[in-house]
Motif scaffolding. Structure first.
Motif, PDB file in Angstrom:
ATOM      1  N   GLU A 471     -38.993  12.269  44.878  1.00 25.24           N
ATOM      2  CA  GLU A 471     -38.976  11.342  46.012  1.00 25.24           C
ATOM      3  C   GLU A 471     -38.605   9.933  45.553  1.00 25.24           C
ATOM      4  O   GLU A 471     -37.788   9.243  46.181  1.00 25.24           O
ATOM      5  CB  GLU A 471     -40.339  11.340  46.696  1.00 25.24           C
ATOM      6  CG  GLU A 471     -40.375  10.531  47.979  1.00 25.24           C
ATOM      7  CD  GLU A 471     -41.688  10.688  48.725  1.00 25.24           C
ATOM      8  OE1 GLU A 471     -41.683  10.534  49.957  1.00 25.24           O
ATOM      9  OE2 GLU A 471     -42.712  10.970  48.065  1.00 25.24           O
ATOM     10  N   LYS A 472     -39.180   9.506  44.430  1.00 27.79           N
ATOM     11  CA  LYS A 472     -38.902   8.172  43.884  1.00 27.79           C
ATOM     12  C   LYS A 472     -37.438   8.069  43.439  1.00 27.79           C
ATOM     13  O   LYS A 472     -36.745   7.096  43.767  1.00 27.79           O
ATOM     14  CB  LYS A 472     -39.835   7.915  42.708  1.00 27.79           C
ATOM     15  CG  LYS A 472     -39.627   6.595  41.972  1.00 27.79           C
ATOM     16  CD  LYS A 472     -40.690   6.414  40.901  1.00 27.79           C
ATOM     17  CE  LYS A 472     -40.496   5.124  40.118  1.00 27.79           C
ATOM     18  NZ  LYS A 472     -39.284   5.167  39.261  1.00 27.79           N
ATOM     19  N   LEU A 473     -36.949   9.077  42.715  1.00 23.87           N
ATOM     20  CA  LEU A 473     -35.574   9.050  42.224  1.00 23.87           C
ATOM     21  C   LEU A 473     -34.565   9.109  43.362  1.00 23.87           C
ATOM     22  O   LEU A 473     -33.506   8.471  43.304  1.00 23.87           O
ATOM     23  CB  LEU A 473     -35.338  10.216  41.257  1.00 23.87           C
ATOM     24  CG  LEU A 473     -36.029  10.118  39.896  1.00 23.87           C
ATOM     25  CD1 LEU A 473     -35.942  11.451  39.161  1.00 23.87           C
ATOM     26  CD2 LEU A 473     -35.403   9.008  39.061  1.00 23.87           C
ATOM     27  N   ALA A 474     -34.878   9.878  44.390  1.00 20.55           N
ATOM     28  CA  ALA A 474     -33.966   9.987  45.531  1.00 20.55           C
ATOM     29  C   ALA A 474     -33.797   8.632  46.206  1.00 20.55           C
ATOM     30  O   ALA A 474     -32.678   8.246  46.592  1.00 20.55           O
ATOM     31  CB  ALA A 474     -34.486  11.024  46.517  1.00 20.55           C
ATOM     32  N   LYS A 475     -34.888   7.881  46.376  1.00 19.87           N
ATOM     33  CA  LYS A 475     -34.812   6.548  46.993  1.00 19.87           C
ATOM     34  C   LYS A 475     -34.025   5.584  46.111  1.00 19.87           C
ATOM     35  O   LYS A 475     -33.223   4.784  46.599  1.00 19.87           O
ATOM     36  CB  LYS A 475     -36.218   6.022  47.237  1.00 19.87           C
ATOM     37  CG  LYS A 475     -36.961   6.740  48.353  1.00 19.87           C
ATOM     38  CD  LYS A 475     -38.385   6.205  48.499  1.00 19.87           C
ATOM     39  CE  LYS A 475     -39.135   6.946  49.611  1.00 19.87           C
ATOM     40  NZ  LYS A 475     -40.554   6.481  49.722  1.00 19.87           N
ATOM     41  N   GLU A 476     -34.253   5.668  44.797  1.00 20.50           N
ATOM     42  CA  GLU A 476     -33.583   4.749  43.872  1.00 20.50           C
ATOM     43  C   GLU A 476     -32.093   5.037  43.735  1.00 20.50           C
ATOM     44  O   GLU A 476     -31.304   4.125  43.453  1.00 20.50           O
ATOM     45  CB  GLU A 476     -34.237   4.834  42.492  1.00 20.50           C
ATOM     46  CG  GLU A 476     -35.665   4.301  42.446  1.00 20.50           C
ATOM     47  CD  GLU A 476     -36.343   4.549  41.114  1.00 20.50           C
ATOM     48  OE1 GLU A 476     -37.459   4.018  40.915  1.00 20.50           O
ATOM     49  OE2 GLU A 476     -35.760   5.272  40.258  1.00 20.50           O
ATOM     50  N   ASN A 477     -31.701   6.293  43.943  1.00 18.06           N
ATOM     51  CA  ASN A 477     -30.304   6.691  43.706  1.00 18.06           C
ATOM     52  C   ASN A 477     -29.596   7.168  44.969  1.00 18.06           C
ATOM     53  O   ASN A 477     -28.546   7.825  44.880  1.00 18.06           O
ATOM     54  CB  ASN A 477     -30.270   7.789  42.647  1.00 18.06           C
ATOM     55  CG  ASN A 477     -30.779   7.320  41.300  1.00 18.06           C
ATOM     56  OD1 ASN A 477     -30.070   6.681  40.547  1.00 18.06           O
ATOM     57  ND2 ASN A 477     -32.046   7.631  41.005  1.00 18.06           N
ATOM     58  N   ASN A 478     -30.189   6.863  46.122  1.00 19.55           N
ATOM     59  CA  ASN A 478     -29.582   7.227  47.405  1.00 19.55           C
ATOM     60  C   ASN A 478     -29.268   8.721  47.489  1.00 19.55           C
ATOM     61  O   ASN A 478     -28.227   9.133  48.023  1.00 19.55           O
ATOM     62  CB  ASN A 478     -28.309   6.397  47.641  1.00 19.55           C
ATOM     63  CG  ASN A 478     -27.890   6.406  49.101  1.00 19.55           C
ATOM     64  OD1 ASN A 478     -28.727   6.541  49.996  1.00 19.55           O
ATOM     65  ND2 ASN A 478     -26.593   6.288  49.342  1.00 19.55           N
ATOM     66  N   GLY A 479     -30.159   9.546  46.931  1.00 17.65           N
ATOM     67  CA  GLY A 479     -30.018  10.998  47.017  1.00 17.65           C
ATOM     68  C   GLY A 479     -29.020  11.605  46.054  1.00 17.65           C
ATOM     69  O   GLY A 479     -28.806  12.816  46.070  1.00 17.65           O
ATOM     70  N   ASP A 480     -28.380  10.797  45.199  1.00 16.61           N
ATOM     71  CA  ASP A 480     -27.403  11.307  44.225  1.00 16.61           C
ATOM     72  C   ASP A 480     -28.060  11.304  42.841  1.00 16.61           C
ATOM     73  O   ASP A 480     -28.396  10.247  42.294  1.00 16.61           O
ATOM     74  CB  ASP A 480     -26.162  10.414  44.223  1.00 16.61           C
ATOM     75  CG  ASP A 480     -25.060  10.959  43.322  1.00 16.61           C
ATOM     76  OD1 ASP A 480     -25.338  11.867  42.499  1.00 16.61           O
ATOM     77  OD2 ASP A 480     -23.926  10.473  43.426  1.00 16.61           O
ATOM     78  N   PHE A 481     -28.216  12.485  42.276  1.00 13.47           N
ATOM     79  CA  PHE A 481     -28.943  12.611  41.008  1.00 13.47           C
ATOM     80  C   PHE A 481     -28.021  12.735  39.792  1.00 13.47           C
ATOM     81  O   PHE A 481     -28.490  12.958  38.685  1.00 13.47           O
ATOM     82  CB  PHE A 481     -29.869  13.836  41.068  1.00 13.47           C
ATOM     83  CG  PHE A 481     -31.046  13.654  41.982  1.00 13.47           C
ATOM     84  CD1 PHE A 481     -32.288  13.301  41.482  1.00 13.47           C
ATOM     85  CD2 PHE A 481     -30.913  13.802  43.350  1.00 13.47           C
ATOM     86  CE1 PHE A 481     -33.376  13.117  42.322  1.00 13.47           C
ATOM     87  CE2 PHE A 481     -31.994  13.632  44.203  1.00 13.47           C
ATOM     88  CZ  PHE A 481     -33.228  13.277  43.690  1.00 13.47           C
ATOM     89  N   THR A 482     -26.719  12.555  39.996  1.00 13.83           N
ATOM     90  CA  THR A 482     -25.752  12.784  38.910  1.00 13.83           C
ATOM     91  C   THR A 482     -26.005  11.873  37.719  1.00 13.83           C
ATOM     92  O   THR A 482     -26.096  12.334  36.566  1.00 13.83           O
ATOM     93  CB  THR A 482     -24.319  12.578  39.423  1.00 13.83           C
ATOM     94  OG1 THR A 482     -24.117  13.376  40.587  1.00 13.83           O
ATOM     95  CG2 THR A 482     -23.307  12.970  38.348  1.00 13.83           C
ATOM     96  N   ASN A 483     -26.095  10.586  37.969  1.00 15.33           N
ATOM     97  CA  ASN A 483     -26.274   9.637  36.859  1.00 15.33           C
ATOM     98  C   ASN A 483     -27.641   9.792  36.209  1.00 15.33           C
ATOM     99  O   ASN A 483     -27.771   9.705  34.980  1.00 15.33           O
ATOM    100  CB  ASN A 483     -26.088   8.204  37.360  1.00 15.33           C
ATOM    101  CG  ASN A 483     -24.660   7.920  37.758  1.00 15.33           C
ATOM    102  OD1 ASN A 483     -23.729   8.560  37.259  1.00 15.33           O
ATOM    103  ND2 ASN A 483     -24.473   6.971  38.674  1.00 15.33           N
ATOM    104  N   TYR A 484     -28.663  10.023  37.043  1.00 14.46           N
ATOM    105  CA  TYR A 484     -30.004  10.204  36.478  1.00 14.46           C
ATOM    106  C   TYR A 484     -30.038  11.408  35.534  1.00 14.46           C
ATOM    107  O   TYR A 484     -30.568  11.320  34.421  1.00 14.46           O
ATOM    108  CB  TYR A 484     -31.041  10.403  37.582  1.00 14.46           C
ATOM    109  CG  TYR A 484     -32.314  11.013  37.045  1.00 14.46           C
ATOM    110  CD1 TYR A 484     -33.216  10.253  36.305  1.00 14.46           C
ATOM    111  CD2 TYR A 484     -32.582  12.370  37.216  1.00 14.46           C
ATOM    112  CE1 TYR A 484     -34.361  10.815  35.772  1.00 14.46           C
ATOM    113  CE2 TYR A 484     -33.729  12.939  36.681  1.00 14.46           C
ATOM    114  CZ  TYR A 484     -34.614  12.175  35.963  1.00 14.46           C
ATOM    115  OH  TYR A 484     -35.723  12.742  35.419  1.00 14.46           O
TER     116      TYR A 484
END
Length: 715
Positions: A471-484
């Motif tokens: 949930e935290k990562l989705a907010k920080e990355n606008n739902g795009d997890f590629t870079n993370y």
């Protein structure tokens, strides 16, 4: 044994005897009392003792559970085992390399020395079973919670298993039936030295691929062959060059006469799981919440595997087994959605439960059964959204090697970090081996794409309460997890053998517990198991109520199911060779079989699913079928029966009335995909490989006549 038979019959006789002969998955030991007369009328020529006997050899001695998830059968006096190609797939893939690709090219051992041993493969023989219902149920009381009940039962199960394993000689399994209203224990003997004898090339063994999976007409050589080895006395033994082929108590003769409409057919095997007793709310939950998420999550994983698999044979081998397993259930679950919706199964179950609820709330029944339906429906109402969430997350776990890394390699590194120097020295080789095995089955660029895509899908679609890290990562990355994901893989100690070895040389608790993939995996795996106090109470009430629902349905004679759900125990199902309505896609004269000519008509050169060896095309053109041609001049490939099977029956023998092998079960038809929940008398079919096609592939196409010569052939 007489006591056991009477016990089960007493329970079954509470149900109305309205099920037709081809429905049901039956215990072998009850055949004489419950099914034998019907089977004789349909064409069975064996006695009950020839099917199941403890003291003398019988059909049961030729049937084995294959590697815990399929069925196989003994077909020679030298331990030769026949099962499906997709059942042997993992072992064949493991033994394959880019240079010697047995999946792609096929393999036939020219002699016993050339038979290949995969690292881990076993078969399980059924020895005997017995009723332990009274003993198990004597340790529980109505006032117990489900957790307390489970603890008491498990303690008694441990005693029963110890009493019957003869010092470790046997594996003993106590299983619940009728939702925990009855219990039986099963005694097995496992053989672990099992070697690959032969497999057709994937172009035959998997012909039609995902397109034809669960479809009819089919044209697939879905078989592979193995051999069981034992010590000099016929006992199970770890792999050794000194082991010898097992001489089984019974092996199946192979019949070359072929089949025709209405011929008797019975199947023995280990069906994995059915849900014929599932309440209406569970069916509705699966159709609207759980299965759609399963399908979408599976497709996301498959798409990201596939774009790497097509790049090279080596990468295809890395993901072939995982992709096949995911794809199989992806299509199955979509078929379940369609079939259960079409037939209105939840609605018909709800009507049955309404009738039951009226009976349950009569004064004589209310104290015991009055709240059963309400408790069940409350639980499903509470868990609908969670079931969708959990299925998205489960498909992430199933397709990504790193979703559960904290529970596999991560847990080993936890223990390693906390251990003293001596213990670390002892643990290190096993951890390195575990890591080596893991990296054989993954490709880092693919794993990045799989994990990023699954996290994005989960965050967008799962609803309910997301895992906090996601949930935290989705907010920080606008739902795009590629870079993370890319940065997490760069920073993680879990993404290469070299990094893991470096950690073993210099373990550091802070480095492990802050590792980004370890943190993510820990959060995901902990989150899926979380239950509020309210949900835990509802789950407890549901468990007790579901058990009472089944007990009450049997007592009230409401409903038609006579037999317990499948649960990976040996069962027999019987029926007949039975066609489907005429289909212009099938060139056969009767739509209960397919031909090699029909297979060749599907041929697409170079296609991943419909390519064929040139030799097959040439042999078909010449009608080079040898002794395996049908009397109509064609070579029959697959055929249909109306047996009642499910997953786990893959590889099961299809037998005629004399107990002779006529085919090999490998699939069902998508029109009746609701079969795990409700049996469809009109549409449900089992798709089988014709044994004559199996032998033609071995002898005529592959030139391995020496293997056919081992078998007992009859006509």
């Amino acid at each position: 044994m007489k006591k056991i038979i009477l016990s089960l019959v007493a329970g079954i006789m509470l149900m109305p005897m309205s099920v037709k002969a081809d429905e049901g998955m039956w215990f072998l030991m009850f055949i004489e009392r419950l099914n034998h007369r019907d089977m004789q009328k349909m064409g069975l020529q064996l006695t009950p003792q020839e099917i199941y006997s403890i003291n003398n050899h019988s059909l049961k001695d030729a049937i084995v559970q294959f590697n815990g998830g399929c069925t196989a059968e003994l077909i020679s006096k030298d331990g030769l085992v026949l099962t499906n190609h997709h059942c042997g797939y993992d072992a064949i893939a493991e033994l394959s390399t880019a240079e010697k690709n047995y999946l792609k090219e096929g393999y036939w051992a020219a002699n016993r020395k050339e038979e290949l041993k995969p690292s881990s493969l076993f078969v399980r023989f059924f020895v005997r079973m017995d009723d332990c219902s009274k003993r198990i149920l004597s340790v529980v009381t109505p006032g117990m919670s489900e957790a307390e009940r489970e603890k008491a039962i498990n303690q008694e199960i441990a005693k029963i298993e110890k009493e019957n394993n003869e010092g470790g000689k046997y594996t003993v399994s106590v299983r619940p039936f009728f939702q925990g209203n009855e219990y039986y224990y099963f005694v097995y003997q496992d053989y672990k030295d099992v070697r690959l004898v032969g497999t057709p090339p994937e172009s035959l063994g998997k012909f039609g691929g995902d397109t034809d999976n669960w479809e009819w007409p089919r044209h697939t050589a879905d078989f592979s062959m193995f051999r069981i080895y034992a010590d000099a006395n016929g006992n199970p033994a770890e792999y050794s060059v000194n082991n010898v082929p097992l001489n089984p108590k019974h092996h199946l003769p192979v019949n070359l006469s072929g089949v025709k409409e209405n011929d008797f057919a019975m199947i023995l095997g280990y069906p994995g799981r059915t849900n014929r007793w599932m309440p209406a709310g569970g069916i509705e939950q699966n159709v609207k919440f759980a299965y759609p998420a399963w399908v979408e999550g599976s497709k996301t994983g498959m798409d990201n595997m596939k774009k790497y698999m097509v790049q090279s044979d080596a990468l295809n081998l890395v993901y072939a087994s995982k992709f096949a397993g995911v794809a199989n259930y992806w299509k199955n679950r979509q078929g379940m959605i369609d079939a259960l919706t079409k037939f209105g199964t939840a609605k018909s179950k709800a009507a049955q439960e309404a009738k039951f609820n009226t009976w349950a709330n009569q004064p004589a029944n209310q104290a015991k059964y009055g709240n059963v339906v309400a408790n069940i429906n409350k639980y499903y109402d509470m868990t609908n959204e969670k079931s969708r969430h959990d299925n998205y997350l489960q498909q992430l776990f199933r397709t990504s090697a790193f979703g559960t890394i904290s529970r596999s390699l991560g847990r080993q590194l936890e223990m390693y970090t906390k251990a003293d120097a001596a213990k670390r020295a002892e643990m290190a080789p096993a951890i390195e081996e575990m890591a080596n095995e893991m990296f054989k089955e993954l490709h880092i660029p693919a794993e990045k794409d799989i994990l990023a895509a699954q996290l994005a899908l989960y965050a967008k679609k799962a609803g309910y309460a997301l895992a906090p890290t996601v949930e935290k990562l989705a907010k920080e990355n606008n739902g795009d997890f590629t870079n993370y994901v890319a940065s997490a893989f760069d920073a993680s100690i879990f993404t290469s053998i070299e990094k893991i070895k470096a950690y073993l040389a210099n373990p550091n608790d802070a480095a492990l517990t802050s590792d980004p993939l370890y943190v993510l995996s820990n959060d995901l795996t902990a989150h899926i198991g979380k239950r509020s106090d309210e949900l835990m109470k509802a789950q407890n009430d549901f468990g007790a109520s579901f058990r009472l629902l089944v007990e009450g349905l049997r007592e009230s004679k409401i409903g038609t199911t006579l037999y317990p759900d499948a649960n990976s125990t040996l069962r027999l199902t019987y029926g007949k060779v039975r066609s489907l309505p005429a289909d212009k896609r099938n060139d056969a004269k009767v739509n209960n079989y397919t031909t090699l000519d029909g297979q060749v008509k599907k041929y697409k050169k170079g296609d991943l699913e419909f390519d064929l060896p040139t030799k097959v095309i040439d042999m078909n053109a010449k009608k080079d079928f040898g002794r395996y041609a049908d009397k109509d001049g064609s070579l029959h490939v697959n055929f249909l029966t109306d047996n009642d099977i499910t997953g786990g029956n893959s590889g099961s023998p299809v037998l005629n009335g004399k107990g002779e092998l006529i085919g090999l079960a490998f699939d069902g038809n998508i029109e009746a995909m609701a079969g795990d929940v409700i049996f469809d008398q009109k549409l449900q079919r089992t798709i089988n490989v014709d044994i004559r096609y199996v032998l033609w592939v071995i002898e005529n196409f592959s030139g391995a006549k020496h293997i056919v010569d081992e078998m007992t052939l009859v006509k």
